[in-house]
Design an enzyme around this catalytic site. Structure first.
Site, short mmCIF file in Angstrom:
data_model
loop_
_atom_site.label_atom_id
_atom_site.label_comp_id
_atom_site.label_asym_id
_atom_site.label_seq_id
_atom_site.Cartn_x
_atom_site.Cartn_y
_atom_site.Cartn_z
N HIS A 19 47.29 79.14 46.56
CA HIS A 19 48.53 79.46 47.27
C HIS A 19 49.70 79.32 46.30
O HIS A 19 49.50 79.05 45.10
CB HIS A 19 48.68 78.61 48.53
CG HIS A 19 48.66 77.11 48.29
ND1 HIS A 19 49.55 76.48 47.46
CD2 HIS A 19 47.85 76.15 48.78
CE1 HIS A 19 49.31 75.19 47.48
NE2 HIS A 19 48.26 74.96 48.25
N HIS A 22 49.96 76.07 43.99
CA HIS A 22 49.18 76.12 42.74
C HIS A 22 49.80 77.12 41.78
O HIS A 22 49.84 76.92 40.57
CB HIS A 22 47.73 76.58 42.98
CG HIS A 22 47.02 75.89 44.12
ND1 HIS A 22 46.57 76.57 45.21
CD2 HIS A 22 46.70 74.59 44.30
CE1 HIS A 22 45.96 75.73 46.03
NE2 HIS A 22 46.04 74.52 45.50
N CYS A 135 39.60 58.54 52.01
CA CYS A 135 40.04 59.85 52.49
C CYS A 135 39.33 60.91 51.66
O CYS A 135 39.54 60.99 50.44
CB CYS A 135 41.55 60.00 52.38
SG CYS A 135 42.07 61.71 52.71
N CYS A 138 41.77 63.39 49.83
CA CYS A 138 42.32 62.94 48.53
C CYS A 138 41.20 62.60 47.55
O CYS A 138 41.45 62.43 46.37
CB CYS A 138 43.15 61.67 48.68
SG CYS A 138 44.58 61.78 49.71
N CYS A 152 45.84 59.65 56.85
CA CYS A 152 46.34 59.92 55.51
C CYS A 152 47.52 60.87 55.63
O CYS A 152 47.44 61.89 56.32
CB CYS A 152 45.24 60.55 54.66
SG CYS A 152 45.89 61.47 53.26
N HIS A 155 46.78 64.49 54.30
CA HIS A 155 45.78 65.34 54.95
C HIS A 155 45.74 65.22 56.46
O HIS A 155 44.96 65.92 57.11
CB HIS A 155 44.39 65.08 54.33
CG HIS A 155 44.35 65.45 52.90
ND1 HIS A 155 44.61 64.55 51.90
CD2 HIS A 155 44.17 66.65 52.31
CE1 HIS A 155 44.56 65.17 50.73
NE2 HIS A 155 44.30 66.44 50.95
N LYS A 303 55.74 71.23 55.38
CA LYS A 303 54.66 71.18 54.40
C LYS A 303 53.81 72.44 54.56
O LYS A 303 53.57 72.89 55.68
CB LYS A 303 53.82 69.94 54.70
CG LYS A 303 52.88 69.57 53.61
CD LYS A 303 52.17 68.29 54.00
CE LYS A 303 50.92 68.11 53.33
NZ LYS A 303 50.12 68.33 52.47
N LYS A 306 47.19 74.80 56.02
CA LYS A 306 46.38 75.76 56.78
C LYS A 306 46.63 75.58 58.27
O LYS A 306 46.77 76.55 59.00
CB LYS A 306 44.89 75.50 56.49
CG LYS A 306 44.37 76.33 55.33
CD LYS A 306 42.86 76.18 55.22
CE LYS A 306 42.53 75.31 54.03
NZ LYS A 306 41.16 75.00 53.79
N1 MSP Z 1 41.74 68.66 41.81
C1 MSP Z 1 42.90 67.85 41.80
C2 MSP Z 1 43.51 67.80 40.42
C3 MSP Z 1 42.63 67.31 39.32
S1 MSP Z 1 43.43 67.41 37.78
C4 MSP Z 1 42.47 66.54 36.77
C5 MSP Z 1 43.93 68.39 42.78
N2 MSP Z 1 43.82 69.68 43.09
S2 MSP Z 1 44.80 70.47 44.08
O1 MSP Z 1 44.19 71.75 44.26
O2 MSP Z 1 45.11 69.72 45.23
O3 MSP Z 1 46.09 70.72 43.24
C6 MSP Z 1 47.20 69.85 43.27
C7 MSP Z 1 48.29 70.45 42.45
O4 MSP Z 1 48.59 71.79 42.92
C8 MSP Z 1 49.62 69.73 42.52
O5 MSP Z 1 49.69 68.62 41.64
C9 MSP Z 1 50.56 70.85 42.09
O6 MSP Z 1 50.45 71.06 40.72
C10 MSP Z 1 49.97 72.04 42.83
N3 MSP Z 1 50.50 72.14 44.18
C11 MSP Z 1 49.77 72.18 45.32
N4 MSP Z 1 50.62 72.33 46.38
C12 MSP Z 1 51.88 72.41 45.96
C13 MSP Z 1 53.13 72.59 46.57
N5 MSP Z 1 53.27 72.73 47.88
N6 MSP Z 1 54.22 72.64 45.77
C14 MSP Z 1 54.13 72.55 44.41
N7 MSP Z 1 52.96 72.36 43.81
C15 MSP Z 1 51.82 72.26 44.55
O7 MSP Z 1 44.80 67.65 43.18
#
Ligand code: MSP
Length: 488
Positions: A19, A22, A135, A138, A152, A155, A303, A306
């Site tokens: 999304h 990321h 959780c 997380c 949590c 989530h 936030k 989904k």
């Molecule tokens: N798999 C772990 C990371 C392991 S790194 C060794 C993880 N994955 S995640 O898919 O949840 O990705 C989290 C990251 O995605 C956040 O730290 C950020 O970089 C990005 N983001 C996810 N949602 C976001 C927003 N709503 N806004 C900005 N960045 C976001 O955690």
């Protein structure tokens, strides 16, 4: 600044589809990688991203979709690759934690951890019992204190009670050294508010954490304990070193490590700012030079999730605004580190105002006038863009991660050029035989400014930058048939 630049994004969980959250992190990394490729040379930059594919959560998602975990991972990991392609992300590697190269390396890392001693002379890892609330969202144990209404907060799910025998990492023995390194910025955490937050966590007392799991099926086997799999975070964090050759190809590894920038958001600060550096210390490796923690963004004040049905995917934006349009809309509104709210209903307005009417219109206006009125040749190779004060300013902004400031500067040049044209009225000069030289002169100034704009846009809007440069460095400058950005 060293002569190489290694940058990473978090590796994303495959149980979620890509999304714009990321996408934002990955785009920021892409801008920096592109910028440093220009500055240091292509071979001196390494940009890593990838997917995090182990853990209970992934196994559960696979089961729900009726696929084997590996099939499921292949599928979703593919979605991330596709999304990054659509955003023109130019990463040098894409690591998946289910790849053999990674699994083998993680197992060697576990063996090294088992042999390691802490600064206080204790074994770095030990066996213990763990009982706590876990959780799966997380993939971590959480404390009662962290719960909101028994759930949590990230989530919105009740954690499960878990009790099992695990291997623990003696984090507590590393904290004094780590604290010093953070305070002295030897290991730099930016923005400063996040550095202080990390020091605050240390101050409050952080406990040792378990690095293996008994109940997990989908994970890396611990080589010295058949009953256990790796805790998914140890597996995941290791990607930053396994992808560049650790521990098998130390020559390659040393070319890139320590990493120049780990980019992430605050949700995973603790793992990156406490667990990861301490694990690196146990492996006797240098710490990352810098971690950049950007803000989380919300959609219309909520936030993105989904369950709320407000998830925006990069694909839908690319479909409407094109690759560079999407890059612009995601990169321009935020100051680094700040939390921000996305107002999707303003996307059309900003796209039209800045890209279609601003940049696109300037390009078509100037190319049209040059095509019609220019008499002498333009020697664009004589323009020394790098000496322009805006050029230097934009570089400084990028090196301080102020992408929105850099874009603001570029768009100021665009509107200023429009004002210059409106004031000089070249179309009127063209009617006066005595003003031909003057007209030639000012047209060349516009072309120079546009080439400057194209150059400055390179890391942000690479395709647009290339198109503009092509138009204005052609033997015969012509107004393009298609607008750069179609109005919506
Ligand atoms: N798999 C772990 C990371 C392991 S790194 C060794 C993880 N994955 S995640 O898919 O949840 O990705 C989290 C990251 O995605 C956040 O730290 C950020 O970089 C990005 N983001 C996810 N949602 C976001 C927003 N709503 N806004 C900005 N960045 C976001 O955690």
């Amino acid at each position: 600044m060293s002569k190489k630049f290694y940058i990473t994004t978090p590796i994303y969980y495959v149980n979620d589809k890509p999304h714009i959250g990321h996408s934002y992190t990955t785009l920021m990394a892409d801008v920096l990688a592109r910028y440093y490729r220009e500055k240091l040379g292509k071979d001196n930059v390494f940009f890593l991203t990838g997917t995090d594919e182990h853990g209970t959560k992934v196994a559960q998602s696979a089961e729900h979709s009726g696929l084997s975990p590996q099939k499921f991972c292949d599928q979703t990991s593919g979605l991330f690759k596709k999304a990054w392609k659509s955003l023109n992300i130019d990463n040098d590697d894409f690591i998946r934690t289910t790849e053999e190269r990674h699994i083998k390396a993680v197992q060697k890392i576990f063996i090294q951890l088992k042999e390691a001693k802490t600064p206080k002379g204790n074994p770095a890892i030990y066996q213990g019992n763990y009982e706590g609330l876990y959780c799966t969202g997380c993939e971590k144990f959480i404390t009662e204190k962290e719960l909101v209404d028994g759930k949590c907060s990230y989530h919105q799910k009740k954690p499960e009670k878990l009790s099992e025998k695990n291997w623990f990492f003696r984090l507590s023995d590393y904290l004094d050294d780590l604290k010093k390194k953070i305070e002295l910025n030897e290991f730099e955490i930016l923005p400063t508010s996040r550095k202080n937050e990390t020091l605050g966590l240390i101050e409050q007392g952080v406990t040792d954490f378990s690095i293996s799991r008994e109940t997990v099926i989908w994970g890396v086997d611990i080589p010295f304990d058949k009953t256990q799999k790796s805790y998914v975070w140890v597996d995941a964090l290791s990607n930053y070193i396994t992808a560049i050759g650790y521990p098998n190809n130390l020559k390659e590894f040393k070319k890139w490590w320590p990493v120049d920038v780990h980019l992430l958001a605050q949700d995973i600060l603790k793992f990156h700012a406490l667990y990861w550096p301490a694990l690196l210390m146990a492996l006797d490796l240098p710490l990352p030079k810098r971690e950049l923690i950007h803000g989380f963004f919300t959609i219309d004040g909520r936030k993105m999730s989904k369950s709320l049905g407000n998830v925006i995917t990069p694909e839908e934006l690319v479909k409407r605004y094109g690759t560079d349009g999407t890059r612009y809309l995601l990169l321009s509104p935020f100051s680094f580190g700040q939390e921000a709210d996305i107002k999707a209903e303003l996307f059309d307005e900003r796209y039209n105002a800045d890209l279609a009417n601003g940049l696109g219109n300037l390009v078509s206006r100037v190319s049209n006038m040059v095509e019609k009125y220019l008499i002498t040749d333009i020697k664009t190779e004589e323009f020394d863009i790098k000496r322009d004060k805006s050029y230097k300013k934009c570089c400084q902004f990028i090196e301080k991660y102020k992408f929105n400031e850099s874009l603001k500067e570029i768009f100021n040049i665009i509107s200023e050029t429009d004002r210059l044209i409106d004031a000089a009225k070249p179309w009127e000069l063209s009617k006066d035989q005595n003003k031909k030289e003057e007209l030639d002169f000012i047209l060349k100034i516009y072309v120079k400014r546009i080439l400057l704009i194209a150059d400055l846009l390179k890391p942000f809007l690479p395709q647009t930058s290339e198109k503009i440069t092509e138009i204005f460095t052609a033997k015969k400058i012509k107004k393009p048939k298609e607008p750069l950005f179609k109005r919506i």
